[in-house]
Design a protein around this motif. Structure first.
Motif, PDB file in Angstrom:
ATOM      1  N   LYS A 156       0.861  -1.186   0.000  1.00  0.00           N
ATOM      2  CA  LYS A 156       0.000   0.000   0.000  1.00  0.00           C
ATOM      3  C   LYS A 156       0.899   1.239   0.000  1.00  0.00           C
ATOM      4  O   LYS A 156       2.018   1.198   0.521  1.00  0.00           O
ATOM      5  N   PRO A 157       0.426   2.348  -0.556  1.00  0.00           N
ATOM      6  CA  PRO A 157       1.212   3.592  -0.488  1.00  0.00           C
ATOM      7  C   PRO A 157       1.524   3.953   0.965  1.00  0.00           C
ATOM      8  O   PRO A 157       0.763   3.642   1.878  1.00  0.00           O
ATOM      9  N   THR A 158       2.669   4.593   1.168  1.00  0.00           N
ATOM     10  CA  THR A 158       3.114   4.936   2.516  1.00  0.00           C
ATOM     11  C   THR A 158       3.677   6.353   2.536  1.00  0.00           C
ATOM     12  O   THR A 158       4.058   6.889   1.492  1.00  0.00           O
ATOM     13  N   LYS A 159       3.745   6.926   3.711  1.00  0.00           N
ATOM     14  CA  LYS A 159       4.410   8.220   3.874  1.00  0.00           C
ATOM     15  C   LYS A 159       5.863   8.030   4.279  1.00  0.00           C
ATOM     16  O   LYS A 159       6.614   8.989   4.420  1.00  0.00           O
ATOM     17  N   GLY A 160       6.247   6.761   4.488  1.00  0.00           N
ATOM     18  CA  GLY A 160       7.609   6.459   4.908  1.00  0.00           C
ATOM     19  C   GLY A 160       8.605   6.563   3.759  1.00  0.00           C
ATOM     20  O   GLY A 160       8.239   6.640   2.583  1.00  0.00           O
ATOM     21  N   LEU A 161       9.870   6.556   4.115  1.00  0.00           N
ATOM     22  CA  LEU A 161      10.969   6.613   3.154  1.00  0.00           C
ATOM     23  C   LEU A 161      11.243   5.211   2.629  1.00  0.00           C
ATOM     24  O   LEU A 161      11.522   4.293   3.402  1.00  0.00           O
ATOM     25  N   LEU A 162      11.145   5.030   1.302  1.00  0.00           N
ATOM     26  CA  LEU A 162      11.456   3.756   0.668  1.00  0.00           C
ATOM     27  C   LEU A 162      12.838   3.859   0.035  1.00  0.00           C
ATOM     28  O   LEU A 162      13.114   4.786  -0.734  1.00  0.00           O
ATOM     29  N   MET A 163      13.704   2.909   0.359  1.00  0.00           N
ATOM     30  CA  MET A 163      15.082   2.923  -0.146  1.00  0.00           C
ATOM     31  C   MET A 163      15.407   1.610  -0.839  1.00  0.00           C
ATOM     32  O   MET A 163      14.994   0.545  -0.381  1.00  0.00           O
ATOM     33  N   HIS A 164      16.180   1.705  -1.928  1.00  0.00           N
ATOM     34  CA  HIS A 164      16.680   0.488  -2.568  1.00  0.00           C
ATOM     35  C   HIS A 164      18.198   0.422  -2.463  1.00  0.00           C
ATOM     36  O   HIS A 164      18.854   1.411  -2.128  1.00  0.00           O
ATOM     37  N   THR A 165      18.744  -0.746  -2.746  1.00  0.00           N
ATOM     38  CA  THR A 165      20.199  -0.965  -2.690  1.00  0.00           C
ATOM     39  C   THR A 165      20.756  -1.293  -4.066  1.00  0.00           C
ATOM     40  O   THR A 165      21.820  -1.896  -4.185  1.00  0.00           O
ATOM     41  N   SER A 166      20.058  -0.896  -5.100  1.00  0.00           N
ATOM     42  CA  SER A 166      20.440  -1.232  -6.470  1.00  0.00           C
ATOM     43  C   SER A 166      21.431  -0.225  -7.043  1.00  0.00           C
ATOM     44  O   SER A 166      21.319   0.969  -6.802  1.00  0.00           O
ATOM     45  N   GLY A 167      22.349  -0.726  -7.852  1.00  0.00           N
ATOM     46  CA  GLY A 167      23.258   0.166  -8.562  1.00  0.00           C
ATOM     47  C   GLY A 167      22.631   0.752  -9.804  1.00  0.00           C
ATOM     48  O   GLY A 167      23.089   1.765 -10.319  1.00  0.00           O
ATOM     49  N   ASN A 168      21.569   0.134 -10.295  1.00  0.00           N
ATOM     50  CA  ASN A 168      21.062   0.516 -11.613  1.00  0.00           C
ATOM     51  C   ASN A 168      19.627   1.034 -11.641  1.00  0.00           C
ATOM     52  O   ASN A 168      19.164   1.482 -12.668  1.00  0.00           O
ATOM     53  N   LEU A 169      18.922   0.981 -10.530  1.00  0.00           N
ATOM     54  CA  LEU A 169      17.548   1.494 -10.507  1.00  0.00           C
ATOM     55  C   LEU A 169      17.536   2.970 -10.142  1.00  0.00           C
ATOM     56  O   LEU A 169      18.336   3.427  -9.314  1.00  0.00           O
TER      57      LEU A 169
END
Length: 197
Positions: free
Chosen positions: A20-33
């Motif tokens: 579901k949509p969130t107000k939190g911070l979403l982080m990825h660990t990808s080099g290419n995204l």
């Protein structure tokens, strides 16, 4: 406050679809995204990318591994930097395109070089030779590349355009067409790189 995803790039759409949509911070660990991978799920997006080859069988001291951070807001960049500094002393702010370019450079410097080691090991195994005797050569190659720069550090038959030796090596690889193709392609690339000198 935030969710850190560590997935293969292809898995992000599948996993995010169930969120579901969130107000939190979403982080990825990808080099290419890019950060846009989170655009339908949160206004706050970031990345925390360790610039290192990681394998479950190897323990790595992350203190000296560069970590690249970015985020959609300056506040979130600071928050991700704070998190990254708990892991490493080498934290760098980068834009998406810079991180993608570091990732591409890393593929050449790590993945492709390791593939060459695989071929070197195969030659040693076929001939009953010890692969570990290449370690000092591998170490010196790295030292020279970092101190002299790759261009000045380049040596070998292709750099000298020693056609007799190039042909002998090519013949030695008969019966191993993939290795032959790699040898020829890389040799031609080296020759072309220095042809105007």
């Amino acid at each position: 406050d935030g969710i850190l995803f560590s997935l293969s790039d292809d898995a992000y759409p599948i996993v995010l679809e169930s969120m579901k949509p969130t107000k939190g911070l979403l982080m990825h660990t990808s080099g290419n995204l890019g950060l846009e991978v989170f655009k339908e799920h949160s206004q706050r997006a970031g990345s925390l990318y360790p610039f290192q080859t990681l394998s479950s069988s190897q323990n790595i001291d992350l203190e000296n591994v560069p970590f690249f951070v970015s985020a959609s807001t300056s506040e979130d960049v600071l928050a991700i930097e704070k998190l990254a500094r708990l892991i490493s002393s080498k934290v760098h702010r980068v834009e998406d395109e810079e991180r993608k370019s570091y990732h591409l450079a890393g593929v050449f410097a790590n993945n492709f070089v390791n593939h060459m080691y695989l071929h070197a090991k195969s030659i040693c195994e076929r001939e009953g030779l010890k692969f570990d005797l290449l370690e000092p050569l591998i170490q010196e190659t790295l030292v020279k590349a970092m101190t002299l720069g790759p261009s000045k550090a380049q040596t070998g038959p292709a750099r000298r355009v020693d056609e007799n030796l190039l042909n002998r090596h090519y013949k030695q690889l008969q019966g191993h067409p993939e290795a032959q193709k790699l040898y020829q392609t890389i040799s031609e690339s080296i020759i072309k790189e220095y042809q105007d000198e």
